[in-house]
Design an enzyme around this catalytic site. Structure first.
Site, mmCIF file in Angstrom:
data_model
loop_
_atom_site.group_PDB
_atom_site.id
_atom_site.type_symbol
_atom_site.label_atom_id
_atom_site.label_comp_id
_atom_site.label_asym_id
_atom_site.label_seq_id
_atom_site.Cartn_x
_atom_site.Cartn_y
_atom_site.Cartn_z
ATOM 1 N N TYR A 1 3.290 9.787 -0.545
ATOM 2 C CA TYR A 1 4.423 9.242 0.210
ATOM 3 C C TYR A 1 5.754 9.457 -0.510
ATOM 4 C CZ TYR A 1 0.544 6.626 2.381
ATOM 5 O OH TYR A 1 -0.642 6.257 2.970
ATOM 6 N N LYS B 1 -2.539 5.893 -4.388
ATOM 7 C CA LYS B 1 -3.614 6.858 -4.103
ATOM 8 C C LYS B 1 -3.322 8.181 -4.781
ATOM 9 C CE LYS B 1 -3.503 4.785 0.502
ATOM 10 N NZ LYS B 1 -2.080 4.642 0.870
ATOM 11 N N ASP C 1 0.845 -1.194 0.000
ATOM 12 C CA ASP C 1 0.000 0.000 0.000
ATOM 13 C C ASP C 1 0.881 1.244 0.000
ATOM 14 O OD1 ASP C 1 -2.995 1.009 0.731
ATOM 15 O OD2 ASP C 1 -1.485 2.259 1.722
ATOM 16 N N HIS D 1 -7.168 9.735 -2.225
ATOM 17 C CA HIS D 1 -6.547 9.677 -0.894
ATOM 18 C C HIS D 1 -7.407 10.342 0.188
ATOM 19 C CE1 HIS D 1 -2.252 9.358 0.967
ATOM 20 N NE2 HIS D 1 -3.176 9.096 1.877
HETATM 21 P P1 NDP Z 1 0.845 1.491 11.874
HETATM 22 O O1 NDP Z 1 -0.321 1.356 12.810
HETATM 23 O O2 NDP Z 1 1.069 0.466 10.834
HETATM 24 O O3 NDP Z 1 2.144 1.654 12.791
HETATM 25 C C1 NDP Z 1 3.409 1.871 12.253
HETATM 26 C C2 NDP Z 1 4.329 2.312 13.394
HETATM 27 O O4 NDP Z 1 4.407 1.301 14.385
HETATM 28 C C3 NDP Z 1 5.725 2.597 12.940
HETATM 29 O O5 NDP Z 1 6.230 3.637 13.744
HETATM 30 C C4 NDP Z 1 6.469 1.294 13.247
HETATM 31 O O6 NDP Z 1 7.821 1.593 13.532
HETATM 32 C C5 NDP Z 1 5.737 0.773 14.460
HETATM 33 N N1 NDP Z 1 5.592 -0.688 14.473
HETATM 34 C C6 NDP Z 1 5.354 -1.513 13.421
HETATM 35 N N2 NDP Z 1 5.231 -2.779 13.839
HETATM 36 C C7 NDP Z 1 5.413 -2.790 15.164
HETATM 37 C C8 NDP Z 1 5.402 -3.800 16.142
HETATM 38 N N3 NDP Z 1 5.182 -5.077 15.821
HETATM 39 N N4 NDP Z 1 5.614 -3.444 17.429
HETATM 40 C C9 NDP Z 1 5.816 -2.166 17.762
HETATM 41 N N5 NDP Z 1 5.823 -1.147 16.896
HETATM 42 C C10 NDP Z 1 5.638 -1.452 15.589
HETATM 43 O O7 NDP Z 1 0.719 2.956 11.225
HETATM 44 P P2 NDP Z 1 0.742 3.586 9.774
HETATM 45 O O8 NDP Z 1 0.274 4.974 9.983
HETATM 46 O O9 NDP Z 1 2.026 3.376 9.087
HETATM 47 O O10 NDP Z 1 -0.416 2.816 8.982
HETATM 48 C C11 NDP Z 1 -0.183 1.658 8.181
HETATM 49 C C12 NDP Z 1 -0.372 1.979 6.728
HETATM 50 O O11 NDP Z 1 -1.675 2.521 6.492
HETATM 51 C C13 NDP Z 1 0.561 3.080 6.184
HETATM 52 O O12 NDP Z 1 1.884 2.635 6.001
HETATM 53 C C14 NDP Z 1 -0.152 3.457 4.916
HETATM 54 O O13 NDP Z 1 0.061 2.476 3.929
HETATM 55 C C15 NDP Z 1 -1.613 3.431 5.398
HETATM 56 N N6 NDP Z 1 -2.073 4.773 5.840
HETATM 57 C C16 NDP Z 1 -3.028 5.385 5.070
HETATM 58 C C17 NDP Z 1 -3.514 6.628 5.400
HETATM 59 C C18 NDP Z 1 -4.556 7.259 4.538
HETATM 60 O O14 NDP Z 1 -4.858 8.436 4.720
HETATM 61 N N7 NDP Z 1 -5.141 6.541 3.599
HETATM 62 C C19 NDP Z 1 -3.012 7.371 6.574
HETATM 63 C C20 NDP Z 1 -2.025 6.626 7.339
HETATM 64 C C21 NDP Z 1 -1.608 5.377 6.978
HETATM 65 P P3 NDP Z 1 9.076 0.934 12.748
HETATM 66 O O15 NDP Z 1 8.897 1.248 11.277
HETATM 67 O O16 NDP Z 1 10.237 1.624 13.368
HETATM 68 O O17 NDP Z 1 9.000 -0.530 13.032
#
Ligand code: NDP
Length: 281
Positions: free
Chosen positions: A50, A75, A45, A108
């Site tokens: 991004y 998006k 995704d 988006h």
């Molecule tokens: P997430 O809920 O996926 O959390 C990601 C964060 O949590 C990062 O800081 C990561 O750090 C940390 N993390 C990941 N796995 C673990 C774990 N097992 N234990 C502890 N911490 C963890 O948030 P996102 O906001 O990234 O959402 C996921 C996806 O959703 C995005 O990447 C995007 O594709 C989509 N999205 C879409 C939006 C929209 O408007 N349509 C808005 C926001 C997100 P690290 O990388 O350091 O592991």
């Protein structure tokens, strides 16, 4: 580990678990996505916003994985809602991704306070893009119930998905229910609340009981509710952790306890789609 497919209202299927690349730095995206593909993820995704579609494309090209085994979503960015801009920029996404079609193209954000309140002509541009073969499926993101009602009423075309913020602390119930009511699949963004599930005592308690991590418990909760998720991590151990969700199950009372953590609007981490009007430079 087999990721179950979810059937969409256009009769296609999407892997229920994928990998999100929001905030993965463009220069690191190819390596990060390559690692995710090695772990086993087959659904990526990304978004124009991004700035890392080219890195996603690079990793796909280098992977040697057959195109029909991959599912790629991008998006349309907020500055490109006018149909002419949308057409040009969706084509540019295909170029950057190195693909002749994406599996899923989304608007988006609805931006109801921009473009004279018109997101319907933008939706029609996605409908046309699909008809021309640029996308297999089309959908929306961050659409509120009234936004969904309006595009369906004015175009007769129902989005395949609505990608909205959903996690244990923000159930986003109205948007989720409106999506389900239209037969639109829910994609839950920030599914582990950007890591905050790790600090919640109820989720930690369930995790200890079932012998899993809090992130795995939260992701499993989404899957059992039927939502599509794509957690993001730049760390291979967490990519593996977030992918290992298909050999355990949460009991009904644990599911209910997590659902009960919903704080309503107070739990929202991202912008409110009714007022969000950000247009990148
Ligand atoms: P997430 O809920 O996926 O959390 C990601 C964060 O949590 C990062 O800081 C990561 O750090 C940390 N993390 C990941 N796995 C673990 C774990 N097992 N234990 C502890 N911490 C963890 O948030 P996102 O906001 O990234 O959402 C996921 C996806 O959703 C995005 O990447 C995007 O594709 C989509 N999205 C879409 C939006 C929209 O408007 N349509 C808005 C926001 C997100 P690290 O990388 O350091 O592991």
């Amino acid at each position: 580990m087999t990721v179950p497919p979810v059937k969409l209202n256009d009769q296609t299927t999407i892997p229920q678990l994928g990998f999100g690349v929001f905030q993965v730095p463009p220069a690191e995206t190819a390596a990060t996505v390559s690692t995710a593909l090695e772990v086993g993820y087959r659904h990526i995704d990304t978004a124009q916003m991004y700035g890392n579609e080219a890195g996603v494309g690079e990793a796909i090209a280098a992977s040697g994985i057959a195109r029909d085994e991959l599912y790629v979503t991008t998006k349309l960015n907020n500055g490109f809602h006018r149909p002419d801009d949308a057409r040009r920029e969706m084509a540019a996404s295909l170029e950057r991704l190195g693909l002749d079609r994406v599996d899923l193209m989304l608007i988006h954000w609805p931006l109801p306070t921009r473009y004279d309140g018109d997101f319907v002509s933008t939706w029609q541009a996605l409908v046309d893009f699909r008809a021309e073969g640029g996308a297999t499926s089309i959908g929306v993101s961050n659409f509120q119930p009234e936004h969904l009602d309006r595009i369906v009423a004015e175009t007769g075309v129902i989005p395949a998905v609505n990608q909205i913020e959903v996690h244990p602390f923000f159930g986003n119930q109205a948007a989720r229910a409106a999506s389900v009511g239209h037969g639109i699949a829910v994609e839950a963004w920030s599914p582990i609340a950007r890591g905050q599930v790790n600090d919640d005592s109820a989720i930690k308690g369930i995790a200890a009981k079932v012998g899993r991590t809090p992130a795995q418990v939260a992701l499993r909760w989404h899957l059992q509710r039927g939502d599509i998720v794509f957690p993001k991590s730049t760390k291979v151990e967490r990519m593996r952790e977030n992918f290992a969700l298909f050999d355990f199950e949460l009991a009904a009372d644990d599911m209910a306890e997590i659902t009960g953590l919903d704080r309503g609007e107070a739990g929202r981490l991202g912008p409110d789609p009714d007022v969000f009007d950000y247009i990148p430079d």
